[in-house]
Design a protein around this motif. Structure first.
Motif, mmCIF file in Angstrom:
data_model
loop_
_atom_site.group_PDB
_atom_site.id
_atom_site.type_symbol
_atom_site.label_atom_id
_atom_site.label_comp_id
_atom_site.label_asym_id
_atom_site.label_seq_id
_atom_site.Cartn_x
_atom_site.Cartn_y
_atom_site.Cartn_z
ATOM 1 N N UNK A 50 0.863 -1.171 0.000
ATOM 2 C CA UNK A 50 0.000 0.000 0.000
ATOM 3 C C UNK A 50 0.904 1.226 0.000
ATOM 4 N N UNK A 51 0.647 2.124 -0.914
ATOM 5 C CA UNK A 51 1.515 3.290 -1.078
ATOM 6 C C UNK A 51 1.114 4.409 -0.126
ATOM 7 N N UNK A 52 1.898 5.450 -0.141
ATOM 8 C CA UNK A 52 1.586 6.612 0.685
ATOM 9 C C UNK A 52 0.202 7.163 0.343
ATOM 10 N N UNK A 53 -0.151 7.098 -0.927
ATOM 11 C CA UNK A 53 -1.460 7.596 -1.368
ATOM 12 C C UNK A 53 -2.579 6.597 -1.156
ATOM 13 N N UNK A 54 -2.230 5.426 -0.643
ATOM 14 C CA UNK A 54 -3.277 4.432 -0.395
ATOM 15 C C UNK A 54 -3.535 3.502 -1.565
ATOM 16 N N UNK A 55 -2.680 3.549 -2.565
ATOM 17 C CA UNK A 55 -2.847 2.657 -3.717
ATOM 18 C C UNK A 55 -2.340 1.271 -3.337
ATOM 19 N N UNK A 56 -3.153 0.281 -3.622
ATOM 20 C CA UNK A 56 -2.801 -1.093 -3.239
ATOM 21 C C UNK A 56 -2.425 -1.918 -4.463
ATOM 22 N N UNK A 57 -1.532 -2.850 -4.240
ATOM 23 C CA UNK A 57 -1.103 -3.777 -5.291
ATOM 24 C C UNK A 57 -0.977 -5.159 -4.687
ATOM 25 N N UNK A 58 -1.248 -6.174 -5.524
ATOM 26 C CA UNK A 58 -1.263 -7.536 -5.040
ATOM 27 C C UNK A 58 -0.548 -8.481 -5.993
ATOM 28 N N UNK A 59 0.030 -9.513 -5.409
ATOM 29 C CA UNK A 59 0.561 -10.619 -6.204
ATOM 30 C C UNK A 59 -0.643 -11.290 -6.868
ATOM 31 N N UNK A 60 -0.480 -11.717 -8.109
ATOM 32 C CA UNK A 60 -1.611 -12.263 -8.854
ATOM 33 C C UNK A 60 -2.292 -13.417 -8.139
ATOM 34 N N UNK A 61 -1.527 -14.263 -7.509
ATOM 35 C CA UNK A 61 -2.096 -15.470 -6.916
ATOM 36 C C UNK A 61 -2.954 -15.202 -5.681
ATOM 37 N N UNK A 62 -2.906 -13.986 -5.150
ATOM 38 C CA UNK A 62 -3.698 -13.685 -3.954
ATOM 39 C C UNK A 62 -4.817 -12.694 -4.237
ATOM 40 N N UNK A 63 -4.875 -12.180 -5.453
ATOM 41 C CA UNK A 63 -5.922 -11.203 -5.779
ATOM 42 C C UNK A 63 -7.293 -11.797 -5.547
ATOM 43 N N UNK A 64 -8.139 -11.021 -4.913
ATOM 44 C CA UNK A 64 -9.485 -11.470 -4.615
ATOM 45 C C UNK A 64 -9.611 -12.202 -3.295
ATOM 46 N N UNK A 65 -8.499 -12.572 -2.714
ATOM 47 C CA UNK A 65 -8.524 -13.292 -1.429
ATOM 48 C C UNK A 65 -7.871 -12.495 -0.306
ATOM 49 N N UNK A 66 -6.977 -11.616 -0.654
ATOM 50 C CA UNK A 66 -6.204 -10.882 0.348
ATOM 51 C C UNK A 66 -6.398 -9.385 0.134
ATOM 52 N N UNK A 67 -6.570 -8.673 1.232
ATOM 53 C CA UNK A 67 -6.762 -7.233 1.187
ATOM 54 C C UNK A 67 -5.815 -6.565 2.170
ATOM 55 N N UNK A 68 -5.085 -5.574 1.686
ATOM 56 C CA UNK A 68 -4.202 -4.796 2.551
ATOM 57 C C UNK A 68 -4.887 -3.469 2.859
ATOM 58 N N UNK A 69 -4.773 -3.028 4.106
ATOM 59 C CA UNK A 69 -5.405 -1.780 4.498
ATOM 60 C C UNK A 69 -4.543 -1.089 5.549
ATOM 61 N N UNK A 70 -4.777 0.196 5.691
ATOM 62 C CA UNK A 70 -3.949 0.989 6.609
ATOM 63 C C UNK A 70 -4.838 1.810 7.533
ATOM 64 N N UNK A 71 -4.421 1.909 8.790
ATOM 65 C CA UNK A 71 -5.089 2.793 9.732
ATOM 66 C C UNK A 71 -4.097 3.858 10.154
ATOM 67 N N UNK A 72 -4.331 5.064 9.711
ATOM 68 C CA UNK A 72 -3.427 6.145 10.091
ATOM 69 C C UNK A 72 -3.511 6.443 11.587
ATOM 70 N N UNK A 73 -4.697 6.294 12.136
ATOM 71 C CA UNK A 73 -4.883 6.597 13.555
ATOM 72 C C UNK A 73 -4.135 5.619 14.446
ATOM 73 N N UNK A 74 -4.103 4.371 14.039
ATOM 74 C CA UNK A 74 -3.464 3.333 14.858
ATOM 75 C C UNK A 74 -2.054 3.008 14.397
ATOM 76 N N UNK A 75 -1.602 3.622 13.314
ATOM 77 C CA UNK A 75 -0.265 3.333 12.761
ATOM 78 C C UNK A 75 -0.104 1.851 12.444
ATOM 79 N N UNK A 76 -1.115 1.284 11.839
ATOM 80 C CA UNK A 76 -1.071 -0.135 11.499
ATOM 81 C C UNK A 76 -1.390 -0.363 10.026
ATOM 82 N N UNK A 77 -0.844 -1.433 9.506
ATOM 83 C CA UNK A 77 -1.190 -1.922 8.178
ATOM 84 C C UNK A 77 -1.594 -3.381 8.335
ATOM 85 N N UNK A 78 -2.813 -3.703 7.965
ATOM 86 C CA UNK A 78 -3.346 -5.038 8.152
ATOM 87 C C UNK A 78 -3.406 -5.796 6.832
ATOM 88 N N UNK A 79 -3.362 -7.105 6.956
ATOM 89 C CA UNK A 79 -3.506 -7.989 5.800
ATOM 90 C C UNK A 79 -4.619 -8.968 6.113
#
Length: 117
Positions: A50-79
Motif C-alpha cells: 500500500x503506497x503513501x497515497x493508499x494505492x494497493x497492489x497484489x501478487x496475482x495469486x492472492x488477488x481477490x482473497x487478500x486485502x491490505x489496508x492501513x489505519x493512520x490513527x493506529x499506525x497499522x497496516x493489516x492484511x
C-alpha cells in the motif's frame, strides 16, 4: 522505525486470518508498506503493498482473497486473508519501503501462517 507483526496461526484451508503490522510511529508520509512472505528454503516474495497515497497492489495469486489496508490513527497496516490455501503457508513479514530510495528499509519480525488441507 520499529515494526511489529502479529496475527499468524494455524488454520484449515478456506479459513481466514488477519495479520497486523504496527509501526512505532506514523511513517506514512515517507514510507509505503508491503507484506512479504517466505517459505522454508524459498525466496521472500512481495504479497501486497500500500503506497503513501493508499494505492494497493497484489501478487496475482492472492488477488481477490487478500486485502491490505492501513489505519493512520493506529499506525497499522493489516492484511486480511480469506479463503486461505495450503500454498499460502509461509512466514509473513511486513516492511516499510522508503519513498525516497524505493528500498524496504525496515522489517518487522515474521509471523508464521500455516494452512492445512
Amino acid at each position: 522505525v520499529q515494526l511489529q507483526a502479529s496475527g499468524g496461526g494455524s488454520v484449515q484451508a478456506g479459513d481466514s486470518l488477519r495479520l497486523s503490522c504496527a509501526a512505532s510511529r506514523n511513517i506514512w508520509n515517507f514510507y509505503a508498506v508491503g507484506w512479504h512472505r517466505q517459505v522454508a528454503g524459498g525466496r521472500r516474495e512481495l504479497v501486497a503493498s500500500i503506497s503513501r497515497a493508499g494505492i494497493t497492489r497484489y501478487k496475482d495469486s492472492v488477488k481477490g482473497r487478500i486485502t491490505i489496508s492501513r489505519s493512520n490513527a493506529r499506525n497499522t497496516v493489516d492484511l486480511q486473508m480469506n479463503n486461505l490455501k495450503p500454498e499460502d503457508t509461509a512466514v509473513y513479514y511486513c516492511a516499510a519501503q522508503s519513498i525516497a530510495t524505493g528500498e524496504f528499509s525496515y522489517w518487522g519480525q515474521g509471523t508464521l501462517v500455516t494452512v492445512s488441507s
